[in-house]
Design an enzyme around this catalytic site. Structure first.
Site, PDB file in Angstrom:
ATOM      1  N   LYS A  22      39.960  22.541  35.024  1.00 28.06           N
ATOM      2  CA  LYS A  22      40.182  22.882  36.443  1.00 28.06           C
ATOM      3  C   LYS A  22      38.910  23.455  37.074  1.00 28.06           C
ATOM      4  CE  LYS A  22      41.975  27.024  37.364  1.00 28.06           C
ATOM      5  NZ  LYS A  22      41.312  27.956  38.268  1.00 28.06           N
ATOM      6  N   ASN A  23      38.274  24.396  36.374  1.00 29.36           N
ATOM      7  CA  ASN A  23      37.145  25.094  36.994  1.00 29.36           C
ATOM      8  C   ASN A  23      35.872  24.256  37.041  1.00 29.36           C
ATOM      9  OD1 ASN A  23      38.787  27.210  37.533  1.00 29.36           O
ATOM     10  ND2 ASN A  23      38.030  28.540  35.894  1.00 29.36           N
ATOM     11  N   ARG A  92      41.227  30.657  46.352  1.00 27.13           N
ATOM     12  CA  ARG A  92      39.940  31.169  46.785  1.00 27.13           C
ATOM     13  C   ARG A  92      38.764  30.261  46.416  1.00 27.13           C
ATOM     14  NH1 ARG A  92      38.496  36.146  46.327  1.00 27.13           N
ATOM     15  NH2 ARG A  92      36.404  35.473  45.917  1.00 27.13           N
ATOM     16  N   CYS A 116      42.163  39.341  45.402  1.00 30.37           N
ATOM     17  CA  CYS A 116      43.238  38.674  44.680  1.00 30.37           C
ATOM     18  C   CYS A 116      43.721  39.588  43.573  1.00 30.37           C
ATOM     19  CB  CYS A 116      42.801  37.310  44.164  1.00 30.37           C
ATOM     20  SG  CYS A 116      41.855  37.377  42.672  1.00 30.37           S
ATOM     21  N   ARG A 121      36.711  40.634  44.422  1.00 31.57           N
ATOM     22  CA  ARG A 121      36.042  39.334  44.451  1.00 31.57           C
ATOM     23  C   ARG A 121      35.317  39.034  45.767  1.00 31.57           C
ATOM     24  NH1 ARG A 121      39.825  35.029  41.550  1.00 31.57           N
ATOM     25  NH2 ARG A 121      37.842  34.097  40.997  1.00 31.57           N
ATOM     26  N   PRO A 122      34.271  39.796  46.061  1.00 28.98           N
ATOM     27  CA  PRO A 122      33.495  39.535  47.287  1.00 28.98           C
ATOM     28  C   PRO A 122      32.708  38.227  47.186  1.00 28.98           C
ATOM     29  CG  PRO A 122      32.396  41.175  45.927  1.00 28.98           C
ATOM     30  CD  PRO A 122      33.709  40.872  45.246  1.00 28.98           C
ATOM     31  N   ILE A 123      32.156  37.780  48.328  1.00 33.34           N
ATOM     32  CA  ILE A 123      31.331  36.555  48.305  1.00 33.34           C
ATOM     33  C   ILE A 123      29.924  36.838  48.830  1.00 33.34           C
ATOM     34  CG2 ILE A 123      33.223  34.873  48.392  1.00 33.34           C
ATOM     35  CD1 ILE A 123      32.462  34.590  51.448  1.00 33.34           C
ATOM     36  N   ASP A 124      29.524  38.101  48.757  1.00 38.60           N
ATOM     37  CA  ASP A 124      28.213  38.488  49.291  1.00 38.60           C
ATOM     38  C   ASP A 124      27.056  37.688  48.663  1.00 38.60           C
ATOM     39  OD1 ASP A 124      29.165  40.020  47.025  1.00 38.60           O
ATOM     40  OD2 ASP A 124      27.276  41.107  47.105  1.00 38.60           O
ATOM     41  N   LEU A 125      27.161  37.389  47.376  1.00 36.07           N
ATOM     42  CA  LEU A 125      26.063  36.669  46.717  1.00 36.07           C
ATOM     43  C   LEU A 125      25.939  35.237  47.246  1.00 36.07           C
ATOM     44  CD1 LEU A 125      26.781  37.841  43.048  1.00 36.07           C
ATOM     45  CD2 LEU A 125      24.975  38.687  44.548  1.00 36.07           C
ATOM     46  N   ASP A 310      38.460  34.815  31.175  1.00 35.11           N
ATOM     47  CA  ASP A 310      39.652  33.971  31.328  1.00 35.11           C
ATOM     48  C   ASP A 310      40.458  33.839  30.036  1.00 35.11           C
ATOM     49  OD1 ASP A 310      39.072  33.605  33.963  1.00 35.11           O
ATOM     50  OD2 ASP A 310      38.269  31.577  33.760  1.00 35.11           O
ATOM     51  N   LEU A 332      34.229  42.013  33.738  1.00 33.87           N
ATOM     52  CA  LEU A 332      33.932  41.198  34.920  1.00 33.87           C
ATOM     53  C   LEU A 332      34.792  41.542  36.129  1.00 33.87           C
ATOM     54  CD1 LEU A 332      32.492  39.452  32.697  1.00 33.87           C
ATOM     55  CD2 LEU A 332      32.684  37.642  34.348  1.00 33.87           C
ATOM     56  N   ARG A 402      49.123  26.461  38.809  1.00 36.30           N
ATOM     57  CA  ARG A 402      47.829  26.296  39.464  1.00 36.30           C
ATOM     58  C   ARG A 402      46.769  25.793  38.492  1.00 36.30           C
ATOM     59  NH1 ARG A 402      46.003  31.277  42.894  1.00 36.30           N
ATOM     60  NH2 ARG A 402      44.233  29.863  42.846  1.00 36.30           N
TER      61      ARG A 402
HETATM   62  C1  EPZ Z   1      35.062  31.793  38.300  1.00 39.96           C
HETATM   63  O1  EPZ Z   1      35.420  32.601  39.406  1.00 39.96           O
HETATM   64  C2  EPZ Z   1      36.351  31.183  37.775  1.00 39.96           C
HETATM   65  N1  EPZ Z   1      36.974  30.409  38.838  1.00 39.96           N
HETATM   66  C3  EPZ Z   1      37.278  32.294  37.283  1.00 39.96           C
HETATM   67  O2  EPZ Z   1      38.432  31.697  36.713  1.00 39.96           O
HETATM   68  C4  EPZ Z   1      36.556  33.109  36.218  1.00 39.96           C
HETATM   69  O3  EPZ Z   1      37.368  34.190  35.840  1.00 39.96           O
HETATM   70  C5  EPZ Z   1      35.231  33.631  36.765  1.00 39.96           C
HETATM   71  O4  EPZ Z   1      34.429  32.544  37.273  1.00 39.96           O
HETATM   72  C6  EPZ Z   1      34.397  34.364  35.740  1.00 39.96           C
HETATM   73  O5  EPZ Z   1      34.154  33.526  34.648  1.00 39.96           O
HETATM   74  C7  EPZ Z   1      36.548  29.183  39.091  1.00 39.96           C
HETATM   75  O6  EPZ Z   1      35.626  28.681  38.466  1.00 39.96           O
HETATM   76  C8  EPZ Z   1      37.251  28.437  40.152  1.00 39.96           C
HETATM   77  P1  EPZ Z   1      32.321  35.003  39.649  1.00 39.96           P
HETATM   78  P2  EPZ Z   1      34.314  33.136  40.410  1.00 39.96           P
HETATM   79  O7  EPZ Z   1      31.742  34.782  41.011  1.00 39.96           O
HETATM   80  O8  EPZ Z   1      33.249  32.132  40.564  1.00 39.96           O
HETATM   81  C9  EPZ Z   1      31.457  39.391  41.274  1.00 39.96           C
HETATM   82  C10 EPZ Z   1      40.744  31.288  36.454  1.00 39.96           C
HETATM   83  O9  EPZ Z   1      41.675  31.978  36.000  1.00 39.96           O
HETATM   84  N2  EPZ Z   1      30.940  38.763  42.500  1.00 39.96           N
HETATM   85  O10 EPZ Z   1      31.541  34.537  38.477  1.00 39.96           O
HETATM   86  O11 EPZ Z   1      35.010  33.607  41.635  1.00 39.96           O
HETATM   87  C11 EPZ Z   1      32.967  39.185  41.113  1.00 39.96           C
HETATM   88  O12 EPZ Z   1      33.721  40.091  41.890  1.00 39.96           O
HETATM   89  C12 EPZ Z   1      39.694  31.924  37.361  1.00 39.96           C
HETATM   90  O13 EPZ Z   1      40.622  30.074  36.244  1.00 39.96           O
HETATM   91  C13 EPZ Z   1      30.316  39.544  43.450  1.00 39.96           C
HETATM   92  O14 EPZ Z   1      30.213  40.769  43.323  1.00 39.96           O
HETATM   93  O15 EPZ Z   1      33.782  34.391  39.605  1.00 39.96           O
HETATM   94  C14 EPZ Z   1      33.134  39.362  39.622  1.00 39.96           C
HETATM   95  O16 EPZ Z   1      33.183  40.720  39.325  1.00 39.96           O
HETATM   96  C15 EPZ Z   1      40.018  33.347  37.698  1.00 39.96           C
HETATM   97  N3  EPZ Z   1      29.823  38.930  44.592  1.00 39.96           N
HETATM   98  C16 EPZ Z   1      31.838  38.770  39.056  1.00 39.96           C
HETATM   99  O17 EPZ Z   1      30.910  38.754  40.145  1.00 39.96           O
HETATM  100  C17 EPZ Z   1      29.914  37.585  44.769  1.00 39.96           C
HETATM  101  O18 EPZ Z   1      29.435  37.096  45.807  1.00 39.96           O
HETATM  102  C18 EPZ Z   1      31.981  37.348  38.510  1.00 39.96           C
HETATM  103  O19 EPZ Z   1      32.633  36.546  39.487  1.00 39.96           O
HETATM  104  C19 EPZ Z   1      30.527  36.801  43.783  1.00 39.96           C
HETATM  105  C20 EPZ Z   1      31.025  37.413  42.647  1.00 39.96           C
END
Ligand code: EPZ
Length: 424
Positions: A22-23, A92, A116, A121-125, A310, A332, A402
């Site tokens: 999926k991911n 998301r 969630c 889970r911010p998107i600032d990066l 995960d 994480l 999902r």
């Molecule tokens: C991906 O989410 C996966 N989703 C998640 O799987 C997985 O848990 C996660 O990576 C970590 O491996 C998909 O691939 C669709 P991140 P993602 O950005 O990309 C912080 C599942 O169950 N962060 O790597 O959203 C964030 O809050 C899902 O299948 C910021 O601070 O995760 C977290 O603490 C759940 N700012 C860390 O980074 C940002 O702009 C890692 O998040 C982005 C992230």
């Protein structure tokens, strides 16, 4: 609403095939927006999140044909670049259309995903990287409004101060059509990133450093990508890990077909440490769990190639019945422990302090009514139920739908007593 009813205590046997990830499928589908000719994607898992993203592309104007595990996406005539709240709120990962829409069409609006069940889970990066590539970004009325310079996005040196899968993916896709070269430092190294980077390279945007934390993207300068061959989604390492845990908790021997062993090494290592043994024949992996109690396990979640967050909930389920205590630290996501109280309802003895869970061993779990809270937490409850005495009903399984293709069908094929039921 559907729920799963599970009679625990049955050993599993036989083999099942692991579905596409999926991911990995999600960014691959989003990347189809970078092409002005049809893209074919194979080995898609039949799960709700995939259908949701395909629906979003349809709303944007892409022509989508989806049957079985294959989709054909024609994004040659996109009519809208607005990813609406109604879809993003459902999933998301819809944020992954931000990079491709902006780089191909010069502007877009994408609803903010919000928090969630597992954390803020911010998107600032994601946004900072796009700004470095020249985008002007404003947040208005719950939407990210992004505009590229008139000549298009330009390459940049993007240094992530935190490793993010989604932000790396969005930056890669934006950089693919940008002018010049983009360097991504501290990039995520998950296999899903590798698949996307490979796809972009096949489409005409050369990515160097695939598999490392320093990626260099040579953008096409605005030329849409062309994918000569179908993209085949890699096997789902988290689905594979979940079934390995199912075998471990039920003291069974099962075989998983279509496994990429390299992607699940950290999972296999932990299960070996707990007493399970493995044999690999081509892409078929057999796990044999001992008939005696498993050993406890210590886990700290980390970015790939570390132990995946995960898989944290599923290992916690397995650890409940181990012979000694386990410590599980979540690094994480700040709130990814919603399954703890539900596992305790099944008789587990888990104590939480901050981001560390101490799992004290118990002799038995007992079936009960439990509630799924997020995708992986739900599968942990199913695993615990497989080993529990008596009947468990897992409610709110829309979370499971999902991300796990036909979970109850696959478990049933392995001999589990599991059935999906519906209640008004
Ligand atoms: C991906 O989410 C996966 N989703 C998640 O799987 C997985 O848990 C996660 O990576 C970590 O491996 C998909 O691939 C669709 P991140 P993602 O950005 O990309 C912080 C599942 O169950 N962060 O790597 O959203 C964030 O809050 C899902 O299948 C910021 O601070 O995760 C977290 O603490 C759940 N700012 C860390 O980074 C940002 O702009 C890692 O998040 C982005 C992230």
């Amino acid at each position: 609403m559907d729920y799963l009813q599970i009679e625990g205590g049955t050993q599993l046997h036989g083999s099942i095939r692991i579905s596409g990830a999926k991911n990995s499928a999600l960014p691959v589908i989003a990347a189809a927006l970078l092409s002005d000719v049809p893209v074919e994607i194979e080995n898609l898992p039949n799960v709700v999140d995939i259908r949701t993203l395909l629906k979003l592309l349809g709303i944007l104007g892409a022509r989508v044909e989806h049957a079985d595990d294959t989709a054909r996406i024609d994004a040659s005539r996109i009519e809208s670049t607005r990813a609406v709240y109604e879809i993003v709120a459902q999933m998301r990962a819809s944020i992954l259309v931000l990079g491709p829409l902006l780089s191909r069409f010069g502007e877009c609006e994408v609803s903010l995903p919000g928090g969630c069940a597992i954390g803020q889970r911010p998107i600032d990066l994601h946004l900072k990287a796009l700004e470095q590539m020249g985008a002007q970004i404003e947040i208005r009325s719950g939407y990210v409004h992004a505009i590229a310079p008139e000549e298009g996005l330009h390459g940049a040196k993007v240094i992530f101060d935190k490793i993010s899968v989604g932000a790396t993916e969005n930056t890669l896709m934006a950089a693919a059509l940008a002018h010049d070269r983009t360097e991504i430092i501290n990039a995520a190294r998950e296999p899903e990133i590798g698949q996307l980077a490979q796809m972009l390279t096949e489409g005409g945007a050369r990515v160097e450093g695939i598999g490392t934390s320093r990626l260099i993207v040579h953008g096409t300068g605005g030329e849409p990508l062309r994918f000569p061959d179908p993209i085949r989604v890699i096997p789902d390492r988290i689905e594979a890990g979940t079934y390995l845990c199912a075998a471990a908790i039920t003291h069974s021997k099962i075989t998983l077909e279509d496994v990429e062993i390299e992607h699940i090494q950290s999972i296999v290592d932990k299960l070996e440490g707990m007493g399970c043994s493995f044999s690999l024949q081509g892409r078929a992996l057999t796990i044999a769990a001992p008939s005696s109690r498993l050993k406890g396990v210590n886990i700290v979640t980390a970015e790939y190639p570390g132990f995946p967050t995960d898989m944290q909930a599923q290992f916690m389920a397995v650890a409940t019945l181990a012979e000694d205590e386990s410590l599980i630290e979540e690094r994480l996501f700040e709130n990814r422990f919603m399954h703890v109280s539900e596992l305790n309802r099944l008789g587990a003895d888990i104590w939480l302090k901050g981001n560390v869970a101490a799992v004290k061993p118990v002799e038995r779990l007992y079936g009960a009514d439990v509630m799924a809270t997020d995708l992986r937490a739900s599968s942990a409850l199913v695993l615990a139920a497989l080993a529990a005495e008596g009947t468990t009903r897992v409610r709110r399984i829309y979370h499971l739908d999902r991300g796990y293709e036909n979970l109850e069908g696959k478990l049933e094929a392995l001999g589990a007593r599991i059935v999906r039921k519906h209640e008004a």
